[in-house]
Design an enzyme around this catalytic site. Structure first.
Site, PDB file in Angstrom:
ATOM      1  N   LEU A  87     143.951  65.671  58.141  1.00  0.00           N
ATOM      2  CA  LEU A  87     142.661  66.254  57.873  1.00  0.00           C
ATOM      3  C   LEU A  87     142.303  67.490  58.432  1.00  0.00           C
ATOM      4  O   LEU A  87     142.612  67.643  59.573  1.00  0.00           O
ATOM      5  CB  LEU A  87     141.475  65.089  58.070  1.00  0.00           C
ATOM      6  N   ASP A 102     121.374  66.389  57.088  1.00  0.00           N
ATOM      7  CA  ASP A 102     119.961  66.678  57.353  1.00  0.00           C
ATOM      8  C   ASP A 102     119.277  65.437  57.478  1.00  0.00           C
ATOM      9  O   ASP A 102     119.731  64.336  56.899  1.00  0.00           O
ATOM     10  CB  ASP A 102     119.363  67.263  56.012  1.00  0.00           C
ATOM     11  N   HIS A 162     119.814  62.727  66.471  1.00  0.00           N
ATOM     12  CA  HIS A 162     121.113  63.411  66.382  1.00  0.00           C
ATOM     13  C   HIS A 162     122.119  62.852  67.099  1.00  0.00           C
ATOM     14  O   HIS A 162     123.304  62.925  66.589  1.00  0.00           O
ATOM     15  CB  HIS A 162     120.699  64.915  67.161  1.00  0.00           C
TER      16      HIS A 162
END
Ligand code: FPP
Length: 256
Positions: A123, A12, A29
């Site tokens: 991962l 956020d 972004h």
């Protein structure tokens, strides 16, 4: 406490980060994708098992058209540019969220990322895209209800495990730690079922400023937390009377 197996992140603050610099929200972004890349790389090197990012929520469609287009374009660019590198690094990619209302090209890229990395053992990178926990739970309930209606499933055999197995995160461990950047303190419809016993960490900096060092600090904070999963404290050492009372009150509670 042992290290977390699964960390989930609500990225956020991209918009505020950009606005504070006199830049358009889209620049925030784009900077956010750079942070994401750095954290994925770091988590891969340090051997984390699961890392989930909330990239686009089922409620984000209500943003201005241009911003929605930008977020979809960033996802496409991320997969096109980074997929080969992530595959080389043995990263296994999964995408959670509703696919039906995504365009065919986006759906194709998500399938390509998942298929190419299916056999990877490093991962587990989970991207929540067009994801909302209520939508996910609704889809799971609908599917279980259809099985009951068709006589394939006895309602008595619906358990928490069966519900988990019908969510988009089926087969993944629940998140141990959920981090939200930018100082907001809410879950915003993210992993509501899976977060039942997660630890939460709300960090003040906006996502584009989140670094691998801050990620390590978050893990260090997690290590100092005590998780009880509804049980009682392993050891209650009381230094004063008020602490003794608060320990007793907490241990009496149903929820811990
Ligand atoms: C919240 O910041 C962030 C988002 C809604 C999108 C996060 C997406 C990315 C970092 C990039 C796309 C993802 C991938 C996987 C490439 P906000 O816009 O709500 O910030 P604000 O609260 O300051 O306005």
């Amino acid at each position: 406490m042992s290290d977390p197996r699964h960390i989930a992140i609500i990225m956020d603050g991209n918009g505020r980060w950009a606005t504070a610099r006199g830049l358009p929200r889209s620049a925030g972004h784009r900077a956010g994708v750079e942070s994401l890349r750095a954290i994925v790389h770091h988590a891969g090197v340090t051997g984390l098992e699961y890392l989930t990012f909330f990239a686009f929520s089922s409620e984000n469609w209500s943003r201005p058209d241009g911003e929605v287009r930008e977020l979809l374009a960033l996802l496409k660019m991320f997969i096109r540019r980074d997929l080969a590198d992530l595959h080389r690094k043995n990263v296994h990619i999964s995408v959670i969220g509703e696919r039906d209302n995504l365009s065919a090209d986006v759906r194709g890229l998500l399938v390509e990322a998942e298929s190419l990395t299916r056999g990877n053992t490093g991962l587990n990178l989970v991207i929540a895209f067009n994801y909302g926990a209520r939508d996910e739970i609704t889809r799971a309930v609908r599917s279980l209800a259809a099985d009951v209606a068709a006589g394939r499933l006895d309602p008595q055999s619906i358990s928490a495990d069966l519900i988990s197995a019908n969510l988009d995160t089926s087969g993944m461990p629940d998140p141990d730690l959920i981090i939200r950047t930018s100082g907001e303190m809410r879950l915003s419809n993210f992993l509501l079922w899976q977060a039942a016993y997660a630890e939460f960490l709300f960090v003040p900096c906006p996502w584009p400023d989140f670094t691998p060092e801050l990620f390590e600090e978050a893990i260090a904070t997690y290590r100092n937390r005590e998780r009880r999963f509804g049980g009682v404290e392993a050891r209650a050492s009381c230094h004063d009377k008020s602490q003794a009372l608060s320990v007793a009150a907490a241990s009496d509670g149903v929820a811990s």
